[in-house]
Write a protein that holds these residues in place. Structure first.
Motif, PDB file in Angstrom:
ATOM      1  N   ILE A   2       9.301 104.078 119.489  1.00 36.48           N
ATOM      2  CA  ILE A   2       9.398 103.517 117.911  1.00 36.48           C
ATOM      3  C   ILE A   2      10.093 104.839 117.153  1.00 36.48           C
ATOM      4  CG2 ILE A   2       8.133 102.869 115.770  1.00 36.48           C
ATOM      5  CD1 ILE A   2       6.233 101.777 117.454  1.00 36.48           C
ATOM      6  N   LYS A   3      11.184 104.619 116.726  1.00 37.56           N
ATOM      7  CA  LYS A   3      12.022 105.688 116.181  1.00 37.56           C
ATOM      8  C   LYS A   3      12.211 105.076 114.673  1.00 37.56           C
ATOM      9  CE  LYS A   3      14.871 109.220 117.933  1.00 37.56           C
ATOM     10  NZ  LYS A   3      15.996 109.454 118.889  1.00 37.56           N
ATOM     11  N   ILE A   4      11.818 105.890 113.495  1.00 41.15           N
ATOM     12  CA  ILE A   4      12.080 105.331 112.339  1.00 41.15           C
ATOM     13  C   ILE A   4      12.615 106.697 111.633  1.00 41.15           C
ATOM     14  CG2 ILE A   4      11.123 104.982 110.055  1.00 41.15           C
ATOM     15  CD1 ILE A   4       9.008 103.388 111.696  1.00 41.15           C
ATOM     16  N   GLU A   5      13.840 106.537 111.182  1.00 38.36           N
ATOM     17  CA  GLU A   5      14.662 107.500 110.597  1.00 38.36           C
ATOM     18  C   GLU A   5      15.120 107.505 109.338  1.00 38.36           C
ATOM     19  OE1 GLU A   5      17.214 108.310 113.759  1.00 38.36           O
ATOM     20  OE2 GLU A   5      16.331 109.988 114.277  1.00 38.36           O
ATOM     21  N   ASN A   6      14.595 108.272 108.422  1.00 43.17           N
ATOM     22  CA  ASN A   6      15.307 108.225 106.780  1.00 43.17           C
ATOM     23  C   ASN A   6      15.051 107.053 106.261  1.00 43.17           C
ATOM     24  OD1 ASN A   6      17.758 109.987 108.461  1.00 43.17           O
ATOM     25  ND2 ASN A   6      16.394 111.143 106.870  1.00 43.17           N
ATOM     26  N   LEU A   7      13.760 106.360 106.352  1.00 41.97           N
ATOM     27  CA  LEU A   7      13.587 105.261 105.682  1.00 41.97           C
ATOM     28  C   LEU A   7      13.121 105.055 104.506  1.00 41.97           C
ATOM     29  CD1 LEU A   7      13.010 101.910 106.415  1.00 41.97           C
ATOM     30  CD2 LEU A   7      10.853 102.464 107.029  1.00 41.97           C
ATOM     31  N   SER A   8      13.855 104.471 103.606  1.00 42.54           N
ATOM     32  CA  SER A   8      13.247 104.294 101.991  1.00 42.54           C
ATOM     33  C   SER A   8      13.215 102.630 101.793  1.00 42.54           C
ATOM     34  CB  SER A   8      14.221 105.154 101.196  1.00 42.54           C
ATOM     35  OG  SER A   8      14.155 106.336 101.515  1.00 42.54           O
TER      36      SER A   8
END
Ligand SMILES: Nc1ncnc2c1ncn2[C@@H]1O[C@H](COP(=O)(O)OP(=O)(O)OP(=O)(O)O)[C@@H](O)[C@H]1O
Length: 223
Positions: A2-8
């Motif tokens: 699971i890779k979450i990047e720069n989530l806003s």
């Protein structure tokens, strides 16, 4: 995995997730922890495409969640789900299994019912099931899909200590799955999770379970 990047993510002017980065590796069991309203559901629902991704990127099992294929690698058990009360446990799992594939894998259905200790009660109508049994049936249905990634939203919510213990034992036995589990219960996190993703003021900090248990008690009590 699971890779979450720069989530806003923001609702109107309220920013709930603020440039969140989180990597959960293969076979890690990561608790998603945060106070009420911290943004746990927003994050899970964004991961699952249930609410639109505003800013950032999410990959699940190496597949962007913008593509439809990621659904093959992820199973989700919401906190509340509906089963068919007029059907037996076995009929419920068969019904949901038939949505996944035309040809039912009878062996797998049997195996999942055994795994959640519902094999004996499989022919009973689920109106006779306890809350814990219903939750275990939900887990069995989810496990039928045999996804590498499992997302659980408060899986022991509303269960008594025995029911809670049974669910936790099943989750703990899933050693070849990558699990993200929203939870408010420190004792259960300690029992089954290898890591904690702590969500506060829109930011996530990932800890190993040992690190998390050693951080300031005041901080942990906010979980
Ligand atoms: N659809 C929406 N519209 C506007 N605000 C929302 C919406 N959904 C959630 N919020 C707000 O966003 C914030 C985060 O909510 P969210 O449900 O993601 O938190 P949570 O950590 O899952 O909370 P809980 O532990 O209570 O389930 C809260 O302040 C909530 O009121």
């Amino acid at each position: 995995m699971i890779k979450i990047e720069n989530l806003s993510h923001a609702y109107a002017k309220q920013r709930v997730l603020d440039d969140v980065n989180l990597h959960i590796l293969k076979n890690e069991r990561c608790a998603l922890v945060g106070r009420n309203g911290a943004g746990k559901s927003t994050m899970i629902h964004t991961m699952l495409g249930l609410i639109p991704l505003q800013v950032g990127s999410i990959t699940l099992g190496g597949i962007s969640n913008k593509k439809q294929d990621w659904k093959k690698v992820v199973s989700y058990l919401p906190e509340k789900f509906n089963l068919y009360p007029h059907l037996t446990g076995e009929e419920n799992i068969r019904f949901f299994a038939s949505l996944a594939s035309k040809k039912l894998d009878e062996e797998s259905i049997d195996e999942k019912l055994k795994l959640v200790s519902l094999h004996e009660a499989r022919k009973d109508q689920i109106t006779t099931y306890s809350k814990g049994m219903l939750q275990r049936l939900g887990l069995a249905i989810m496990l039928y899909y045999d996804s590498d990634i499992i997302i659980l939203d408060e899986p022991t919510s509303g269960l008594d200590p025995v029911g809670r213990k049974e669910i936790l034992a099943i989750i703990k036995s899933l050693t070849n799955k990558t699990i993200m589990m929203a939870s408010h219960h420190l004792n259960e996190i300690e029992e089954v999770c290898t890591h904690v993703a702590y969500l506060e003021k829109g930011k996530i900090t990932k800890y190993s379970i040992e690190e998390f248990l050693s951080v300031d008690l005041k901080e942990r009590q906010q979980a």
